[in-house]
Design a protein around this motif. Structure first.
Motif, mmCIF file in Angstrom:
data_model
loop_
_atom_site.group_PDB
_atom_site.id
_atom_site.type_symbol
_atom_site.label_atom_id
_atom_site.label_comp_id
_atom_site.label_asym_id
_atom_site.label_seq_id
_atom_site.Cartn_x
_atom_site.Cartn_y
_atom_site.Cartn_z
ATOM 1 N N GLY A 333 0.808 -1.206 0.000
ATOM 2 C CA GLY A 333 0.000 0.000 0.000
ATOM 3 C C GLY A 333 0.847 1.264 0.000
ATOM 4 N N LEU A 334 1.940 1.245 0.755
ATOM 5 C CA LEU A 334 2.858 2.385 0.772
ATOM 6 C C LEU A 334 3.500 2.588 -0.595
ATOM 7 N N LEU A 335 3.876 1.485 -1.247
ATOM 8 C CA LEU A 335 4.460 1.600 -2.583
ATOM 9 C C LEU A 335 3.423 2.080 -3.597
ATOM 10 N N GLY A 339 4.075 5.404 -5.719
ATOM 11 C CA GLY A 339 4.045 5.463 -7.169
ATOM 12 C C GLY A 339 3.077 6.506 -7.696
ATOM 13 N N ILE A 340 1.898 6.601 -7.087
ATOM 14 C CA ILE A 340 0.913 7.598 -7.528
ATOM 15 C C ILE A 340 1.402 9.003 -7.222
ATOM 16 N N ARG A 341 2.091 9.163 -6.088
ATOM 17 C CA ARG A 341 2.608 10.482 -5.742
ATOM 18 C C ARG A 341 3.703 10.923 -6.720
ATOM 19 N N LEU A 342 4.513 9.981 -7.186
ATOM 20 C CA LEU A 342 5.551 10.316 -8.146
ATOM 21 C C LEU A 342 4.979 10.596 -9.532
ATOM 22 N N TYR A 343 3.898 9.878 -9.886
ATOM 23 C CA TYR A 343 3.321 10.000 -11.233
ATOM 24 C C TYR A 343 1.814 10.277 -11.141
ATOM 25 N N PRO A 344 1.427 11.435 -10.614
ATOM 26 C CA PRO A 344 -0.002 11.738 -10.500
ATOM 27 C C PRO A 344 -0.685 11.870 -11.857
ATOM 28 N N ASP A 345 0.086 12.177 -12.906
ATOM 29 C CA ASP A 345 -0.475 12.304 -14.247
ATOM 30 C C ASP A 345 -0.599 10.960 -14.955
ATOM 31 N N ALA A 346 0.024 9.908 -14.414
ATOM 32 C CA ALA A 346 -0.038 8.570 -15.005
ATOM 33 C C ALA A 346 -0.029 7.539 -13.888
ATOM 34 N N PRO A 347 -1.123 7.442 -13.109
ATOM 35 C CA PRO A 347 -1.128 6.567 -11.925
ATOM 36 C C PRO A 347 -0.886 5.104 -12.240
ATOM 37 N N SER A 348 -1.382 4.611 -13.393
ATOM 38 C CA SER A 348 -1.158 3.208 -13.721
ATOM 39 C C SER A 348 0.327 2.933 -13.941
ATOM 40 N N PHE A 349 1.042 3.905 -14.486
ATOM 41 C CA PHE A 349 2.480 3.738 -14.691
ATOM 42 C C PHE A 349 3.214 3.733 -13.353
ATOM 43 N N GLY A 350 2.873 4.670 -12.465
ATOM 44 C CA GLY A 350 3.544 4.734 -11.173
ATOM 45 C C GLY A 350 3.349 3.473 -10.351
ATOM 46 N N VAL A 351 2.085 3.007 -10.287
ATOM 47 C CA VAL A 351 1.804 1.774 -9.549
ATOM 48 C C VAL A 351 2.470 0.585 -10.235
ATOM 49 N N GLY A 352 2.377 0.536 -11.567
ATOM 50 C CA GLY A 352 2.970 -0.581 -12.299
ATOM 51 C C GLY A 352 4.473 -0.668 -12.116
ATOM 52 N N ALA A 353 5.157 0.477 -12.141
ATOM 53 C CA ALA A 353 6.609 0.478 -11.974
ATOM 54 C C ALA A 353 7.007 -0.035 -10.596
ATOM 55 N N ALA A 354 6.279 0.415 -9.553
ATOM 56 C CA ALA A 354 6.589 -0.042 -8.196
ATOM 57 C C ALA A 354 6.341 -1.534 -8.048
ATOM 58 N N PHE A 355 5.195 -2.008 -8.535
ATOM 59 C CA PHE A 355 4.849 -3.413 -8.387
ATOM 60 C C PHE A 355 5.710 -4.298 -9.297
ATOM 61 N N LEU A 356 6.172 -3.740 -10.407
ATOM 62 C CA LEU A 356 7.103 -4.479 -11.255
ATOM 63 C C LEU A 356 8.383 -4.805 -10.502
ATOM 64 N N MET A 357 8.879 -3.852 -9.746
ATOM 65 C CA MET A 357 10.116 -4.090 -9.007
ATOM 66 C C MET A 357 9.902 -4.995 -7.793
ATOM 67 N N ILE A 358 8.690 -4.978 -7.203
ATOM 68 C CA ILE A 358 8.396 -5.983 -6.174
ATOM 69 C C ILE A 358 8.551 -7.375 -6.774
ATOM 70 N N ALA A 359 7.963 -7.557 -7.955
ATOM 71 C CA ALA A 359 8.018 -8.866 -8.607
ATOM 72 C C ALA A 359 9.434 -9.229 -9.029
ATOM 73 N N ALA A 360 10.216 -8.240 -9.450
ATOM 74 C CA ALA A 360 11.608 -8.515 -9.814
ATOM 75 C C ALA A 360 12.378 -9.026 -8.594
ATOM 76 N N GLY A 361 12.119 -8.398 -7.435
ATOM 77 C CA GLY A 361 12.762 -8.875 -6.209
ATOM 78 C C GLY A 361 12.319 -10.273 -5.844
ATOM 79 N N GLN A 362 11.031 -10.576 -6.027
ATOM 80 C CA GLN A 362 10.532 -11.915 -5.732
ATOM 81 C C GLN A 362 11.058 -12.944 -6.730
ATOM 82 N N THR A 363 11.216 -12.521 -7.987
ATOM 83 C CA THR A 363 11.761 -13.430 -8.995
ATOM 84 C C THR A 363 13.168 -13.873 -8.621
ATOM 85 N N ALA A 364 13.955 -12.946 -8.119
ATOM 86 C CA ALA A 364 15.307 -13.296 -7.672
ATOM 87 C C ALA A 364 15.285 -13.984 -6.314
ATOM 88 N N GLY A 365 14.337 -13.582 -5.445
ATOM 89 C CA GLY A 365 14.352 -14.056 -4.072
ATOM 90 C C GLY A 365 13.948 -15.498 -3.886
#
Length: 404
Positions: A333-335, A339-365
């Motif tokens: 929820g914090l991420l 993401g929305i705070r960083l990209y208020p003009d493109a919220p789907s991009f901000g959320v997607g970028a943050a959640f993409l990196m969560i998944a990248a960490g899980q892919t390696a983890g």
């Protein structure tokens, strides 16, 4: 979103946002909580059925996370140009197909394919829902609605536990039930999500979200992406091997370990109050506190059974793992808000970028935890994950990052 007539100022009705949040919460529950994370609940059964070692079990989980990475990259772009309903229904279809394939898997390859497809469903779910809420819900309700929908992960995990208990050793009917539930939720979202492009509730004009925001790199974006990757890597230990640790090292039996998983999901619902935590501590303080809590609830299950006498060790493991659900949902929820705070003009991009990196960490983890467990022990692998979470507590949001 419906509006009042021309005789009075436009004012969004509360009923539509509530229905949108309810359907979105259910979609997150079946994609994240079931199609993606129920795999960890059934790892012991899958290892027995298919003769999987710990590295192989971790690699299959990693495949689901990798599919998430690919799907969320597509989804966060598509959500800016396609109606959110189309993208969200694609997520539901993937969840339905992935869980059905797991239920009917004749061998490890088909199991891995089902986990992969189910993992892709999660990547397709979050961006369109964030986009719909950002443009269809009044500003005063947006943060609360976003966090309620995000807390659907815990709801799905809580639902998967009783199904596993009822199924017992017969895990295939459980996954068929998951598939039927995913189909029902997909049909619900087809009737609830807005069919057209996003619209700002502050006015009647249609809001067009760009495929790629400009500028792409913003102050604080690198910190957000690094923090998200650290959080994903640390969390992969509990999601993939949490129940196995409870069974093999924690002194919990099959029923108690499933009950632990149910509690993990139930506490995840507390993530709906992430916005209140941020209001009290600020974004940086909330992130640091939540990551330190993640380190604690990952380390305690590895240390408590051997360090505490009698039943205290298993009880501490049960409690810490159950609390992991609240901590994990708060972090996502914090991420999401970061993401929305960083990209208020493109919220789907901000959320997607943050959640993409969560998944990248899980892919390696996941394979890393499996490898350490194979070479050393599963408790030591959990301690490595806890150390990553503790380090990630220092990667906090930069003050004044993003655009308003």
């Amino acid at each position: 979103m419906t509006f009042t007539g021309t005789s009075s100022p436009a004012r969004p009705r509360l009923g539509r946002p509530v229905r949108l949040a309810a359907a979105g919460t259910a979609l997150i529950a079946v994609t994240y909580g079931i199609a993606r994370f129920a795999y960890g609940l059934f790892v012991p059964a899958f290892r027995d059925e298919f003769g999987l070692g710990a590295p192989a079990a971790g690699l299959i989980a990693s495949g689901g996370y990798a599919a998430y990475c690919a799907a969320i990259a597509v989804s966060m772009l598509a959500s800016g140009s396609l109606p959110p309903r189309r993208v969200a229904l694609g997520a539901g279809a993937l969840a339905t197909a992935g869980t059905a394939l797991v239920a009917t898997a004749p061998g490890p390859a088909a199991l891995a394919a089902g986990v992969l497809i189910g993992g892709a469903s999660t990547g397709a779910a979050s961006p369109p829902l964030a986009e719909a809420i950002a443009h269809r819900v009044a500003p005063r309700l947006r943060n609360r609605m976003q966090n309620i929908v995000n807390a659907g992960t815990g709801l799905g995990v809580a639902v998967s536990g009783p199904v596993a208990l009822a199924a017992g050793a017969h895990w295939r009917p459980a996954w068929l039930a998951f598939s039927a539930l995913a189909l029902a939720v997909t049909l619900w979202n087809a009737r609830t999500l807005p069919p057209g492009r996003t619209r700002d509730p502050a006015g009647p004009e249609t809001a067009r979200t760009p495929l790629l925001p400009s500028p792409l790199g913003r102050r604080g974006s690198a910190r957000m992406l690094t923090a998200a990757a650290a959080m994903g890597l640390a969390g992969s230990a509990v999601w993939t091997f949490g129940r196995e640790l409870a069974l093999t090292h924690g002194g919990l039996g099959p029923t108690a370990s499933v009950a632990m998983w149910i509690c993990l999901g139930a506490t995840g619902v507390l993530g709906a109050f992430t916005g209140d935590l941020t209001d009290r501590l600020g974004p940086a303080g909330a992130w640091a506190a939540a990551m330190l809590a993640a380190a604690a609830v990952t380390a305690v299950p590895a240390l408590a059974p051997g360090a505490l006498p009698g039943a205290l060790g298993p009880a501490a493991l049960f409690t810490a793992t159950a609390l992991f659900g609240a901590v994990y949902t708060a972090l996502t929820g914090l991420l999401l808000m970061w993401g929305i705070r960083l990209y208020p003009d493109a919220p789907s991009f901000g959320v997607g970028a943050a959640f993409l990196m969560i998944a990248a960490g899980q892919t390696a983890g996941s394979p890393l935890v499996g490898l350490v467990a194979d070479r050393a022990s599963l408790p030591e692998a959990f301690l490595v994950a806890a150390a990553v979470a503790a380090a990630g507590a220092g990667i906090t949001p930069a003050r004044g990052s993003g655009r308003r």
